[in-house]
Design a protein around this motif. Structure first.
Motif, PDB file in Angstrom:
ATOM      1  N   ALA A   1     -22.770 -64.417 -58.983  1.00 19.58           N
ATOM      2  CA  ALA A   1     -23.889 -65.264 -59.399  1.00 19.58           C
ATOM      3  C   ALA A   1     -24.737 -64.586 -60.474  1.00 19.58           C
ATOM      4  O   ALA A   1     -25.288 -65.260 -61.353  1.00 19.58           O
ATOM      5  CB  ALA A   1     -24.752 -65.621 -58.192  1.00 19.58           C
ATOM      6  N   ALA A   2     -24.827 -63.260 -60.430  1.00 20.69           N
ATOM      7  CA  ALA A   2     -25.646 -62.529 -61.403  1.00 20.69           C
ATOM      8  C   ALA A   2     -24.961 -62.384 -62.761  1.00 20.69           C
ATOM      9  O   ALA A   2     -25.631 -62.143 -63.767  1.00 20.69           O
ATOM     10  CB  ALA A   2     -25.996 -61.145 -60.854  1.00 20.69           C
TER      11      ALA A   2
ATOM     12  N   ASP B   1     -21.106 -61.218 -49.121  1.00 22.81           N
ATOM     13  CA  ASP B   1     -22.365 -61.701 -49.696  1.00 22.81           C
ATOM     14  C   ASP B   1     -22.709 -60.935 -50.972  1.00 22.81           C
ATOM     15  O   ASP B   1     -23.223 -61.510 -51.926  1.00 22.81           O
ATOM     16  CB  ASP B   1     -23.506 -61.587 -48.678  1.00 22.81           C
ATOM     17  CG  ASP B   1     -23.392 -62.623 -47.564  1.00 22.81           C
ATOM     18  OD1 ASP B   1     -22.721 -63.657 -47.770  1.00 22.81           O
ATOM     19  OD2 ASP B   1     -23.992 -62.394 -46.494  1.00 22.81           O
TER      20      ASP B   1
ATOM     21  N   ALA C   1     -20.518 -62.351 -53.709  1.00 26.30           N
ATOM     22  CA  ALA C   1     -21.062 -63.626 -54.183  1.00 26.30           C
ATOM     23  C   ALA C   1     -22.291 -63.405 -55.058  1.00 26.30           C
ATOM     24  O   ALA C   1     -22.461 -64.075 -56.086  1.00 26.30           O
ATOM     25  CB  ALA C   1     -21.389 -64.526 -53.001  1.00 26.30           C
ATOM     26  N   ALA C   2     -23.145 -62.452 -54.680  1.00 27.16           N
ATOM     27  CA  ALA C   2     -24.337 -62.166 -55.478  1.00 27.16           C
ATOM     28  C   ALA C   2     -23.960 -61.581 -56.840  1.00 27.16           C
ATOM     29  O   ALA C   2     -24.568 -61.928 -57.861  1.00 27.16           O
ATOM     30  CB  ALA C   2     -25.260 -61.208 -54.720  1.00 27.16           C
TER      31      ALA C   2
END
Length: 183
Positions: A22-23, A15, A18-19
């Motif tokens: 995305a950032a 997770d 993935a963060a």
């Protein structure tokens, strides 16, 4: 302004990977279309080493910055592009190398030699090409740019593929299945 150091894939949860992805805000290189200005006198070797005028670029932050403005052209060539200029760059195989991987929760994440993170899936396909020296796995990174999966990471992928119950060995990540056989 210097780029922050890349995250360490092995200490992140999936997770968090993935963060982090995305950032990240990629440079909009696909929107930049300046006139061609010439040759950068740069080359990316098959092992992922970046060279300028024949000498390796030793500053990792500089390589990361150049990698962020790399683009694949429709004719298959590679350029470094900014809003004001476009310079050719020679690439021996793939512009990136996947140097580490982590598998968890139905996803397989890779860390590139530039520090960037990529999770294999529908938008980031794995493909396996056959070469004279054996299978050569590649990961789609962005805009036609790929990462050659380093041999030790490939062996990890093979071990993961052999653990699956599928009829044929392959990698399942983010809902997409990638067979180990060359295309």
């Amino acid at each position: 302004m210097p780029m922050p150091p890349p995250p360490d894939l092995h200490v992140l949860t999936m997770d968090e990977v993935a963060a982090a992805i995305a950032a990240a805000i990629p440079a909009p290189v696909e929107r930049w279309h300046p006139a061609h200005c010439g040759d950068s006198e740069m080359r990316i070797a098959r092992d992922g080493t970046w060279y300028h005028q024949g000498a390796p670029i030793g500053r990792r932050g500089m390589v990361r910055k150049f990698a962020s403005i790399l683009r694949r052209e429709p004719d298959g060539g590679y350029v470094l592009v900014t809003p004001g200029e476009k310079l050719d760059i020679a690439v021996e195989d793939a512009p990136f190398v996947a140097t580490a991987m982590k598998a968890a929760n139905g996803r397989v994440a890779f860390q590139l030699n530039t520090g960037d993170l990529v999770i294999a899936g529908p938008e980031h396909a794995l493909r396996f090409a056959q070469a004279a020296d054996g299978p050569r796995p590649y990961l789609h990174v962005r805009g036609g740019l790929e990462a050659l999966v380093a041999r030790p990471v490939y062996y990890e992928l093979v071990a993961l593929a052999l653990e699956t119950d599928a009829d044929r060995p392959g990698i399942l990540s983010n809902g997409a299945f990638f067979p180990l056989e060359p295309a």
